[in-house]
Design a protein around this motif. Structure first.
Motif, PDB file in Angstrom:
ATOM      1  N   SER A 277      -5.055   6.104   6.592  1.00 51.14           N
ATOM      2  CA  SER A 277      -5.439   4.693   6.520  1.00 51.14           C
ATOM      3  C   SER A 277      -6.213   4.233   7.751  1.00 51.14           C
ATOM      4  O   SER A 277      -6.915   3.227   7.702  1.00 51.14           O
ATOM      5  CB  SER A 277      -4.192   3.816   6.346  1.00 51.14           C
TER       6      SER A 277
ATOM      7  N   GLY B 148      -8.492  -2.084   4.562  1.00 50.92           N
ATOM      8  CA  GLY B 148      -8.345  -0.801   5.234  1.00 50.92           C
ATOM      9  C   GLY B 148      -8.227  -0.968   6.742  1.00 50.92           C
ATOM     10  O   GLY B 148      -8.651  -1.983   7.306  1.00 50.92           O
TER      11      GLY B 148
ATOM     12  N   ASN C  67      -9.424   1.336   9.058  1.00 49.28           N
ATOM     13  CA  ASN C  67     -10.383   2.162   9.777  1.00 49.28           C
ATOM     14  C   ASN C  67     -11.257   1.247  10.639  1.00 49.28           C
ATOM     15  O   ASN C  67     -12.334   0.812  10.237  1.00 49.28           O
ATOM     16  CB  ASN C  67     -11.231   2.954   8.780  1.00 49.28           C
TER      17      ASN C  67
ATOM     18  N   LEU D  48       0.820  -1.210   0.000  1.00 42.62           N
ATOM     19  CA  LEU D  48       0.000   0.000   0.000  1.00 42.62           C
ATOM     20  C   LEU D  48       0.856   1.262   0.000  1.00 42.62           C
ATOM     21  O   LEU D  48       0.472   2.282  -0.587  1.00 42.62           O
ATOM     22  CB  LEU D  48      -0.943   0.001   1.210  1.00 42.62           C
TER      23      LEU D  48
ATOM     24  N   HIS E 183      -9.894   7.463   7.414  1.00 40.11           N
ATOM     25  CA  HIS E 183     -10.637   7.894   6.226  1.00 40.11           C
ATOM     26  C   HIS E 183     -11.743   6.895   5.904  1.00 40.11           C
ATOM     27  O   HIS E 183     -11.580   5.683   6.066  1.00 40.11           O
ATOM     28  CB  HIS E 183      -9.685   8.026   5.028  1.00 40.11           C
TER      29      HIS E 183
ATOM     30  N   SER F 116     -12.799   5.761   3.193  1.00 40.91           N
ATOM     31  CA  SER F 116     -12.473   4.789   2.146  1.00 40.91           C
ATOM     32  C   SER F 116     -11.750   3.566   2.701  1.00 40.91           C
ATOM     33  O   SER F 116     -11.602   2.567   1.999  1.00 40.91           O
ATOM     34  CB  SER F 116     -11.591   5.453   1.083  1.00 40.91           C
ATOM     35  N   GLU F 117     -11.307   3.643   3.958  1.00 37.18           N
ATOM     36  CA  GLU F 117     -10.563   2.544   4.576  1.00 37.18           C
ATOM     37  C   GLU F 117     -11.427   1.715   5.530  1.00 37.18           C
ATOM     38  O   GLU F 117     -10.905   0.949   6.338  1.00 37.18           O
ATOM     39  CB  GLU F 117      -9.356   3.110   5.351  1.00 37.18           C
ATOM     40  N   ARG F 118     -12.758   1.853   5.416  1.00 35.94           N
ATOM     41  CA  ARG F 118     -13.646   1.164   6.359  1.00 35.94           C
ATOM     42  C   ARG F 118     -13.674  -0.344   6.158  1.00 35.94           C
ATOM     43  O   ARG F 118     -13.868  -1.092   7.119  1.00 35.94           O
ATOM     44  CB  ARG F 118     -15.068   1.712   6.233  1.00 35.94           C
TER      45      ARG F 118
END
Length: 554
Positions: A452, A463, A465, A141, A455, A457-459
């Motif tokens: 990371s 990711g 999150n 990543l 956010h 988008s990292e759920r």
């Protein structure tokens, strides 16, 4: 001449001879101390070469390979000593005006410890293998979307899709591997290579040999100074890693001086060290927290519940009882030892059982006298403040959850704990996000880039999150933190992010344990107070020394 001196001395009286002898002795002693004082004022104590240092580790090395090493502290420790990072191999670098193109220039005459040249081809190979999904590199990543071009044997260009304020940390953390060793191995087969335990590298030390017991347990690994190292050679001649099955045996060998030092000491075992020693409390850019997953329990969607649980958590008590004060408080997404942390955002300590109770009562959470659990009826459905927390099988986290249970019970909240091996949590729980509460740790790269972890988008997996946090303002701040080159403007975004998360309570931030490193009293040259990872205690290993000598100052 001697006879004349004797005749003169004989002519003196007894008292005169005593006075003369005394004066002569005083002259000799004065001359000695004058010479000694001159020697110490004209010379300086400096490190001397020689000696053997033995590092103790609990566990076994598996992949001493920067491409595939993941979470093993032993592997990462050995990699830190054996492999040099790209920034250390770089003579200088240039950054384009738009901060999207970085050109680095390697030092001249770099060599691997087997004598082969280290060139731009090795750098390109390292990054291409990391970017290959078949490698399954933990660095994937960090290098995704970055283009790499070879300009010459010592010149490489990196093209970033967007400006990244912390790209220098990517260069600092990237360990280069030799193309002539791994170039003909398919990426998916890298884990099968014997070079994962007998590495060819470029650091201050080189691999010498492994000693293995009959059952296959690796007893020790010996390293020697690398004569082809590009930097200053280390002072210590031999660096040996000795491996143990448990911490008790390791501590026993330290007490009998069979090893020189070891890291990761449990603070509860400090009193088990019986010999003269040095103890370093090293801070790391990390924190542990209880993460709330409101997708699996609608009660956790209420901020008043999350806030009450935060107020009901006595973090100071946890640090005292679990870590014997060898830890610091964690307040939010940016640890206090990382640039960008703003102490003004946070109160000194939010712990208050009374305030937690008032928050819940004000929002209609009633205490059931039969089971002591608070409840609330919403749309004719009774909701209870009863949750399940997933806990890794790590002693200090298990102890922490026990203390949290007691605190939360005082405000009418019941916690049921499920303890799982860390491997199961990584493989199953994080992948499926099937948990209500999870106590876990976030490790930063010594900079405030926490996109990371927070956010939206990292759920989902992979990711990180873990609270499945979703806030548009926080998302914008996280992106701006990454891309803003101006430190003052970046700090404004960091302040915004910390304020948002402080108010919304997506997690209960707990603590940042110190990394305790113990050495014998002979070790000199180790002066670190904070490190990026446990392995970074070896970052300046070339400066460590066991001996000193005095040299005349220039």
């Amino acid at each position: 001449m001697f006879y004349l001196t004797y005749k003169i001395f004989s002519s003196f009286s007894k008292l005169e001879r005593r006075i003369l002898i005394g004066a002569f002795l005083i002259f000799i002693l004065s001359s000695f101390f004058i010479a000694l004082n001159f020697y110490y004022s004209a010379t300086k104590e400096q490190p001397a070469r020689g000696g053997i240092y033995i590092e103790g580790e609990v566990g076994q090395p598996t992949f001493i390979n920067p491409l595939i090493a993941n979470i093993s502290d032993i592997d990462l420790d050995l990699i830190e000593i054996l492999f040099d990072n790209l920034l250390n191999l770089t003579d200088n670098y240039k950054i384009s005006q738009d901060n999207k193109t970085w050109t680095i220039f390697l030092k001249k005459d770099l060599k691997w410890d087997d004598g082969k040249e280290l060139t731009a081809d090795d750098v390109l190979f390292t990054i291409k293998i990391i970017q290959d999904p078949d490698t399954r590199s933990p660095l994937f990543l960090s290098w995704q979307g970055i283009e790499v071009e070879k300009i010459g044997d010592s010149e490489i260009r990196f093209i970033l899709p967007k400006p990244y304020a912390f790209f220098i940390d990517n260069l600092r953390s990237l360990k280069i591997v030799p193309q002539h060793i791994f170039g003909n191995i398919p990426a998916a087969n890298l884990k099968l290579s014997q070079y994962n335990l007998e590495p060819v590298a470029s650091g201050p030390y080189r691999f010498k040999n492994i000693v293995t017991e009959k059952d296959g347990f690796i007893q020790e690994m010996s390293l020697i100074k690398n004569p082809l190292y590009h930097g200053n050679p280390p002072f210590i001649d031999n660096f040996i890693f000795k491996f143990y099955r448990n911490e008790q045996d390791l501590i026993q060998d330290f007490n009998t001086k069979k090893i020189s030092g070891f890291g990761g000491l449990n603070p509860q075992n400090i009193n088990e060290i019986k010999i003269s020693h040095k103890l370093a409390n090293l801070s790391l850019p990390r924190y542990y927290a209880v993460f709330f997953n409101s997708n699996t329990n609608p009660v956790l969607q209420n901020n008043e519940v999350r806030e009450a649980l935060t107020f009901a958590t006595n973090r100071a008590k946890i640090i005292k009882r679990v870590f014997n004060e060898h830890a610091s408080l964690a307040d939010g997404p940016i640890p206090s030892n990382v640039t960008g942390y703003n102490k003004d955002v946070y109160q000194n300590d939010r712990f208050s059982i009374q305030q937690a109770q008032e928050i819940l009562e004000k929002n209609g959470w009633l205490l059931n006298p039969e089971d002591g659990i608070r409840y609330k009826t919403v749309n004719k459905i009774r909701q209870k403040l009863e949750f399940e927390i997933i806990t890794p099988q790590i002693p200090f986290l298990i102890e922490t959850v026990d203390l949290i249970k007691d605190d939360w019970n005082k405000i009418g909240v019941k916690i049921n704990s499920a303890t799982l091996p860390l491997s199961d949590i990584s493989r199953e729980v994080l992948r499926t996000r099937n948990y209500q509460l999870l106590i876990f740790g976030n490790i930063l790269n010594n900079n405030p880039d926490v996109l990371s972890f927070w956010h939206s988008s990292e759920r989902l997996y992979p990711g990180l999150n873990l609270s499945l946090y979703n806030n548009k303002d926080a998302d914008n701040a996280l992106i701006n933190i990454r891309q803003e080159i101006n430190p003052d403007k970046r700090q404004l975004e960091l302040d915004k992010l910390q304020n948002i998360i402080y108010k919304e309570n997506p997690a209960v931030f707990l603590f940042n344990p110190n990394y305790i490193y113990v050495t014998n009293s002979d070790l000199l040259g180790f002066n670190a107070s904070s490190i990026t990872t446990p392995a970074h205690r070896f970052e300046k290993i070339a400066e460590w020394h066991l001996k000193t000598e005095r040299r005349f100052a220039n």
